[in-house]
Design a protein around this motif. Sequence first.
Motif, mmCIF file in Angstrom:
data_model
loop_
_atom_site.group_PDB
_atom_site.id
_atom_site.type_symbol
_atom_site.label_atom_id
_atom_site.label_comp_id
_atom_site.label_asym_id
_atom_site.label_seq_id
_atom_site.Cartn_x
_atom_site.Cartn_y
_atom_site.Cartn_z
ATOM 1 N N GLY A 40 0.786 -1.229 0.000
ATOM 2 C CA GLY A 40 0.000 0.000 0.000
ATOM 3 C C GLY A 40 0.813 1.272 0.000
ATOM 4 N N THR A 41 2.148 1.170 -0.050
ATOM 5 C CA THR A 41 2.988 2.370 -0.064
ATOM 6 C C THR A 41 3.465 2.658 -1.482
ATOM 7 N N ARG A 42 3.969 3.865 -1.678
ATOM 8 C CA ARG A 42 4.651 4.226 -2.919
ATOM 9 C C ARG A 42 6.118 4.436 -2.560
ATOM 10 N N THR A 43 6.864 3.362 -2.671
ATOM 11 C CA THR A 43 8.276 3.356 -2.293
ATOM 12 C C THR A 43 9.121 2.997 -3.511
ATOM 13 N N LEU A 44 10.224 3.705 -3.691
ATOM 14 C CA LEU A 44 11.165 3.417 -4.772
ATOM 15 C C LEU A 44 12.323 2.604 -4.200
ATOM 16 N N VAL A 45 12.584 1.432 -4.789
ATOM 17 C CA VAL A 45 13.665 0.553 -4.341
ATOM 18 C C VAL A 45 14.674 0.443 -5.483
ATOM 19 N N VAL A 46 15.874 0.984 -5.279
ATOM 20 C CA VAL A 46 16.906 0.966 -6.318
ATOM 21 C C VAL A 46 17.905 -0.138 -5.975
ATOM 22 N N LEU A 47 17.975 -1.144 -6.832
ATOM 23 C CA LEU A 47 18.844 -2.303 -6.636
ATOM 24 C C LEU A 47 19.942 -2.242 -7.696
ATOM 25 N N ASP A 48 21.091 -1.754 -7.302
ATOM 26 C CA ASP A 48 22.174 -1.508 -8.254
ATOM 27 C C ASP A 48 23.101 -2.719 -8.356
ATOM 28 N N ASN A 49 23.559 -2.997 -9.567
ATOM 29 C CA ASN A 49 24.599 -3.999 -9.801
ATOM 30 C C ASN A 49 24.152 -5.391 -9.362
ATOM 31 N N ALA A 50 22.981 -5.805 -9.852
ATOM 32 C CA ALA A 50 22.443 -7.123 -9.500
ATOM 33 C C ALA A 50 23.193 -8.226 -10.236
ATOM 34 N N PHE A 51 23.282 -9.374 -9.601
ATOM 35 C CA PHE A 51 23.996 -10.508 -10.194
ATOM 36 C C PHE A 51 23.069 -11.369 -11.052
ATOM 37 N N ASP A 52 21.948 -11.801 -10.457
ATOM 38 C CA ASP A 52 21.021 -12.644 -11.208
ATOM 39 C C ASP A 52 19.633 -12.525 -10.595
ATOM 40 N N ALA A 53 18.667 -13.215 -11.214
ATOM 41 C CA ALA A 53 17.286 -13.131 -10.758
ATOM 42 C C ALA A 53 17.115 -13.701 -9.354
ATOM 43 N N GLU A 54 17.865 -14.727 -9.019
ATOM 44 C CA GLU A 54 17.744 -15.339 -7.692
ATOM 45 C C GLU A 54 18.082 -14.340 -6.593
ATOM 46 N N GLN A 55 19.067 -13.499 -6.842
ATOM 47 C CA GLN A 55 19.434 -12.478 -5.861
ATOM 48 C C GLN A 55 18.347 -11.411 -5.741
ATOM 49 N N ILE A 56 17.675 -11.133 -6.853
ATOM 50 C CA ILE A 56 16.726 -10.037 -6.916
ATOM 51 C C ILE A 56 15.354 -10.375 -6.341
ATOM 52 N N LEU A 57 14.867 -11.578 -6.613
ATOM 53 C CA LEU A 57 13.467 -11.908 -6.317
ATOM 54 C C LEU A 57 13.022 -11.577 -4.888
ATOM 55 N N PRO A 58 13.797 -11.925 -3.847
ATOM 56 C CA PRO A 58 13.317 -11.614 -2.492
ATOM 57 C C PRO A 58 13.248 -10.118 -2.201
ATOM 58 N N LEU A 59 13.877 -9.289 -3.034
ATOM 59 C CA LEU A 59 13.972 -7.860 -2.766
ATOM 60 C C LEU A 59 12.911 -7.048 -3.492
ATOM 61 N N LEU A 60 12.050 -7.727 -4.270
ATOM 62 C CA LEU A 60 11.033 -7.014 -5.028
ATOM 63 C C LEU A 60 9.821 -6.715 -4.151
ATOM 64 N N PRO A 61 9.334 -5.473 -4.153
ATOM 65 C CA PRO A 61 8.086 -5.175 -3.430
ATOM 66 C C PRO A 61 6.942 -5.988 -4.015
ATOM 67 N N GLY A 62 5.985 -6.344 -3.187
ATOM 68 C CA GLY A 62 4.864 -7.142 -3.673
ATOM 69 C C GLY A 62 3.765 -6.315 -4.301
ATOM 70 N N SER A 63 3.792 -4.998 -4.087
ATOM 71 C CA SER A 63 2.716 -4.136 -4.563
ATOM 72 C C SER A 63 3.169 -3.321 -5.761
ATOM 73 N N PRO A 64 2.355 -3.237 -6.822
ATOM 74 C CA PRO A 64 2.745 -2.456 -7.995
ATOM 75 C C PRO A 64 2.762 -0.955 -7.745
#
Length: 753
Positions: A204-228
């Motif tokens: 329910g928030t409007r938050t910007l999450v900047v994930l710089d220099n990612a290695f692969d999708a496995e590293q990224i998936l847990p860090l994605l917000p669940g809300s569009p």
Amino acid sequence: MNRRQKTEHIQTNDQTFGQRMRELRDAQDKSLTKLSAESSVSRGYLSNLEHGRSVPSPEVAAAIDGALGASGRLAELAVPKPRSRTTRERVRPAQLPAAVRGFVPRREVIEEAEVALLVHEGVIAIDGPAGVGKTAFAVTWAHEIAADFPDGVLFTDLRGYSAGPPEDPAVVLGAFLLSLGATPAEIPSDLGGRAAMYRTLLEGTRTLVVLDNAFDAEQILPLLPGSPTSLALITSRSRLSGAVVHQGAVRITVQPMSADQAYELLRSVVGPRLDADPAAAHAIADRAGRLPLALRIAAERASLLPNTPLRALADELTRRQPLDVFAVDDTLAVRTVLSYSHDALPADMAATFRLLGLHPGGPIRVEAAAALTDLPPSSALGHLSALASVHLIELTAQDQFVMHDLVHSYAHELALEHNPHETNIAALERLIDSYLRTGAAATRLLWPSRPRRPIDLPSHNVTTLTFRRLADAIRWFENELRLLVRLVRCGAQWNITAVAYLPVVINEMLFHRRAWSWWVPALRDALAMARQGGHRDAEAWMLETLADAGIDAGDAASSIELYREAMTIRAELDDRSGIAAGHVGLGRAHCQFGDYDTAVAHCETARRISDEAGDSWEHAVATAHLAMARAALGATAEARELLTCVRKTLDEAEDFMSSGCASTLLAGLAESTNEYDLALQHLDDALATFHHVGDVWSQAHVQSRIGDLQADRGNQHAAHEAWSAAAELLNGNIEPTATRLRQQMIDSLKENR
């Protein structure tokens, strides 16, 4: 209504564990004494739970639930929940680094990003080759769109393509959760639990999450917000074609510059001379792959050779073949230019450049370079300055040197390719030894009354920093905090077991500073190295320190096992002070369970053993924790007397760091008995002590408590002064605990205007 009252008022909308426990107990006409006997939880701790002074562990909650026949519904209330966003605890993180200076905007990329922002479903992934300017664009654009995300901006460098290992998503989530207002005790220990809590906090928030220099999708998936309604902005050299794209990501591929853009960038560095031979300029740009990083390096090289025709430089670049040590598809152009710069160096400068690639990352001190290269500091400084003149490294405003991560990776691989393994190991051993000695010197100065056993390790002829003032030692630790973490992890990667002693020599500062989100992974690496090297004393230290971190995270059960394992080793080594420290840890753990009688027994044992060992510092620590346990049992006067004696002993020993902590404990004791003037007096004493030693973090923490107390008393002006001072003291500190505290202060100022 003051800030604390507002928080309590809001929280009544959701029934707490303690409130429901009291209702069930009253309905069953069951006394605290009877409930204590049936649940095996002390009466004092049950009282604390009912009054909201403690949060039960899952084990304690289950025991009370069973005794009250609540069928699990009571225990459910003990599960950590995100704090209401309407309270002060809902923080607004603002973690973006500064926008890149000299950024060359590319209209086509900006237009593509603006379209992506309109149609995104929660994820925008920016990919492209190394050196193409992904991070520069992402950070610059994030600053432009930050106003569209009023609930804050989170940022992390995932180190996907750095010399060291990629960041663990569980560690990143721990830092994010702290920044979003969770306390260490609320944060789950497992990745899945942290990811679930993170998504809940962002719902329910409007938050910007900047994930710089990612290695692969496995590293990224847990860090994605669940809300569009929130947005994850990701950069990576990988196209992240797997699970991230399946989440509905909009992909933007940043291409190398156009010929005109590349020419403009070269001209901004080289000047009008470029116009005399535009064909040569375009040849240089083409050979540099029209990548911003390579273009700048080539341009600086040309500007340093004003009498050499551009055509000669272009021909040289054209003749050279790319090194075969890196992947051709990603970084051919950058490495071609870097190889040109490296191979043009004198042999001794080239050797220094390669050895700097072994540095774990971050600012490079002259002393560190001297240790790596086995040179006197003056000679090392000369080499650093020479490398800076050709822009292979850069001089910072703090008179330290830094390497671009791509240049650092290049130097690291050159070290692996061209240096004998023994040479690299010896360089890292010298670097670790340098930091061992410096850390030990800082600790001795800051905690002069704590006796330390000498470390039985080979020494090297290295230059270390000397500290003339306490503030210098504190500042060194704060400045090097992240580097020390990386050095431990780097040493473990190279199987240098002596690195296990680095957290040992700075152990007091680790406990005092409690930057566990950064340190726990490094402590686990150090434990593995201690065991591999047979360093039993270091093994005991690591077990104790991990147990300390567990206590702060609310996991007392696991901590008890770690303390007991460490005490077994201490007994083998006949380390009486270490055994006493283990009993203090067990006392802290049982306090967390609410079993204050057992806590008192352990602290009394620690006092006796430390007294027999002649260790006055450990005796003072045990006494302080004994006082807090006795206070929890209602013996406030005795606790105050004990703490007053502790502070006097520490003052006489000029152990100001420990004395300041004793003053904060006295303040907490006074606050618990509603003696607010006395509490403020003790906090003022602590503030003066920490100001004397230059401990900025502790000053900020004390100022935050002063602000809270003043606000509770209705003194809004004094509260604002204290909160403002705390926020200012922490300005620029990127460690997660510090950034979270600073944001809390800013939110307090906003809510109490």
